[in-house]
Design an enzyme around this catalytic site. Structure first.
Site, PDB file in Angstrom:
ATOM      1  N   LYS A 110     -17.678  71.855 -34.067  1.00 51.79           N
ATOM      2  CA  LYS A 110     -17.209  70.546 -33.601  1.00 51.79           C
ATOM      3  C   LYS A 110     -18.023  69.962 -32.444  1.00 51.79           C
ATOM      4  CE  LYS A 110     -12.540  70.373 -35.319  1.00 51.79           C
ATOM      5  NZ  LYS A 110     -12.250  71.697 -35.942  1.00 51.79           N
TER       6      LYS A 110
ATOM      7  N   GLU B 256      -8.075  62.582 -31.002  1.00 48.27           N
ATOM      8  CA  GLU B 256      -6.878  63.237 -31.507  1.00 48.27           C
ATOM      9  C   GLU B 256      -7.225  64.704 -31.710  1.00 48.27           C
ATOM     10  OE1 GLU B 256      -9.175  61.946 -33.341  1.00 48.27           O
ATOM     11  OE2 GLU B 256      -9.490  63.619 -34.714  1.00 48.27           O
TER      12      GLU B 256
ATOM     13  N   SER C 199     -17.763  78.442 -39.692  1.00 46.09           N
ATOM     14  CA  SER C 199     -17.619  77.237 -38.855  1.00 46.09           C
ATOM     15  C   SER C 199     -17.140  77.530 -37.441  1.00 46.09           C
ATOM     16  CB  SER C 199     -16.682  76.245 -39.536  1.00 46.09           C
ATOM     17  OG  SER C 199     -15.442  76.859 -39.857  1.00 46.09           O
TER      18      SER C 199
HETATM   19  C1  LIG Z   1     -11.619  71.927 -37.123  1.00 46.33           C
HETATM   20  C2  LIG Z   1     -12.197  73.078 -37.815  1.00 46.33           C
HETATM   21  C3  LIG Z   1     -12.422  73.075 -39.210  1.00 46.33           C
HETATM   22  C4  LIG Z   1     -11.993  71.959 -40.111  1.00 46.33           C
HETATM   23  O1  LIG Z   1     -12.640  70.730 -39.908  1.00 46.33           O
HETATM   24  P1  LIG Z   1     -13.765  70.195 -40.873  1.00 46.33           P
HETATM   25  O2  LIG Z   1     -13.950  68.782 -40.432  1.00 46.33           O
HETATM   26  O3  LIG Z   1     -13.270  70.282 -42.277  1.00 46.33           O
HETATM   27  O4  LIG Z   1     -14.971  71.018 -40.672  1.00 46.33           O
HETATM   28  C5  LIG Z   1     -13.044  74.173 -39.778  1.00 46.33           C
HETATM   29  N1  LIG Z   1     -13.393  75.239 -39.032  1.00 46.33           N
HETATM   30  C6  LIG Z   1     -13.184  75.292 -37.703  1.00 46.33           C
HETATM   31  C7  LIG Z   1     -13.580  76.515 -36.961  1.00 46.33           C
HETATM   32  C8  LIG Z   1     -12.572  74.227 -37.046  1.00 46.33           C
HETATM   33  O5  LIG Z   1     -12.352  74.295 -35.723  1.00 46.33           O
END
Ligand SMILES: *Cc1c(COP(=O)(O)O)cnc(C)c1O
Length: 402
Positions: free
Chosen positions: A97, A119, A386
């Site tokens: 993010k 948000e 992610s």
């Molecule tokens: C917020 C988040 C997501 C989901 O958001 P996307 O916009 O679909 O990437 C996925 N993995 C992590 C670690 C997150 O913090």
């Protein structure tokens, strides 16, 4: 809040449209702000000074490029493809993010906006935004549902320590979609001074395109790194899909490489009934929610359905419009993994590789575990990891009775 089912939509693809999806379904009062944002973003994209400032921060502040790590023990244990992990979990603040938060933060500064609103559901986007506001000296207000504030207390404290004001939202289900509605209301009122720093590849144009561009570095690096390590492209890239930002970032540079399978993993929750999951491509239908036309989980009256996932970051009734288009064209495949398989994946990755994945990312790991054995030993899978799991330790401890 209501969604509209549209029987048909423009066939030609205009800016901000992905096939028939996307667009800009907002109140008139926001149109000027979106047009200004689109114009400024186009200028920034072509501005070498802006691009250098962003690249420098991504490198020195956030920690890019992230490693592409060969998961040797996991690959051996699953007995199929070679599995690589793209380590977005190693970034500052613990997830992908920060890529988008830095990009939009710099853009807000360029536009002369001194106040940022955002948000947050689980609090991860709120923390990334508060971090960037502290870095750039911007005022920061984060909207968060009361239920989420309760569930994610540690992230509320992080945001406050970083100097952000966290405003609880007590409307509706007191979760993410209510926080988004409240942030949009704030934006309508304060649009001259304020930038709305949206956290996923969602919302009205230009957000889905802009957020995707800020995450494109993920697949750009993946491609370079896998060519260097293996001399060829992967057979598949796997990513979890909430709003869709980490997945579109991981897919984008491979879209033209037809032999690379692109696999998005949605939250299967606890079952297949409406309300038990957040798998928009299993039971969702096209409609409009919060500014964009995409697949939405809704009931027969068009009311937004309740969703469920063990991971807050995947728990949303709609999905980024570019994924809707990739789904319909067949270029990307979308599957779901449920809460139980996700918890198994957390344990497996922890104990074979010494890596604690975020619950969102563990959905992608679970799909990798499911399909790895169907590949040959020289095949290559890349999982976009992610985020890291520290934020989820309370839930993991409860689920696994640690
Ligand atoms: C917020 C988040 C997501 C989901 O958001 P996307 O916009 O679909 O990437 C996925 N993995 C992590 C670690 C997150 O913090």
């Amino acid at each position: 809040m209501a969604s509209v089912i549209l029987p048909s939509a423009p066939s030609e693809s205009r800016p901000g449209r992905f096939g028939i999806y996307g667009g800009r379904y907002v109140p008139e009062t926001l149109m000027a702000a979106l047009l200004e944002l689109e114009r400024e973003y186009d200028l920034a994209k072509a501005d070498a000074v802006f691009q250098k400032e962003l690249a420098d921060l991504l490198r020195d502040f956030a920690g890019r490029p992230t490693p592409l790590y060969f998961a040797k023990r996991l690959s051996e244990e699953l007995g199929g493809a070679k599995i690589y992990l793209k380590r977005e979990d190693l970034l500052h603040t613990g997830a992908h993010k920060i890529n988008n938060a830095l990009g939009q933060g710099l853009l807000a500064k360029r536009m002369g906006k001194k106040r940022i609103i955002a948000e947050t559901g689980a609090g991860q986007h709120g923390v990334a935004t508060a971090t960037v506001c502290a870095l750039l000296g911007l005022e920061c207000v984060i909207y968060m549902g009361d239920v989420d504030m309760e569930r994610q207390g540690l992230n509320v404290l992080r945001m406050r320590l970083l100097g952000a004001e966290v405003r609880g939202v007590s409307a509706g289900s007191k979760t993410l979609k209510d926080a988004i509605s409240e942030a949009m209301r704030d934006w309508v009122t304060n649009v001259r001074t304020t930038h709305y720093l949206l956290g996923s590849a969602l919302g009205a144009h230009p957000y889905p395109t802009m957020v995707r561009d800020f995450h494109r570095c993920i697949s750009r690096e993946m491609k370079e790194q896998i060519l260097e390590k293996e001399g060829r492209l992967p057979d598949a890239v796997i990513a979890c899909v909430g709003g869709g930002s980490n997945a579109i970032g991981a897919f984008y540079e491979f879209l033209q490489d037809r032999d690379v399978r692109l696999i998005g993993v949605e939250a299967g929750g606890t079952g297949t009934e409406l309300g038990q999951h957040a798998a928009r491509f299993q039971g969702g239908v096209p409609g409009v929610l919060q500014g964009t036309l995409s697949y939405i989980l809704q009931d027969e009256d068009g009311q937004i359905a309740q969703t469920h996932s063990v991971s807050a970051g995947l728990d949303y009734a709609s999905i980024g419009p570019e994924h809707a288009s990739l789904h319909d064209s067949g270029r990307a495949e979308y599957v779901s993994q449920d809460d139980a398989a996700t918890m198994d994946a957390v344990v497996k990755l922890a104990r074979t590789e010494g890596i604690l994945p975020a619950l969102e990312s563990a959905h992608a790991v679970a799909e990798c575990i499911r399909i790895a054995g169907t590949f040959k030993p020289h095949d290559i899978l890349i999982v976009n990891l992610s985020g890291r799991g520290d934020k989820d330790m309370g839930i993991i401890a409860r689920e696994l009775k640690l």
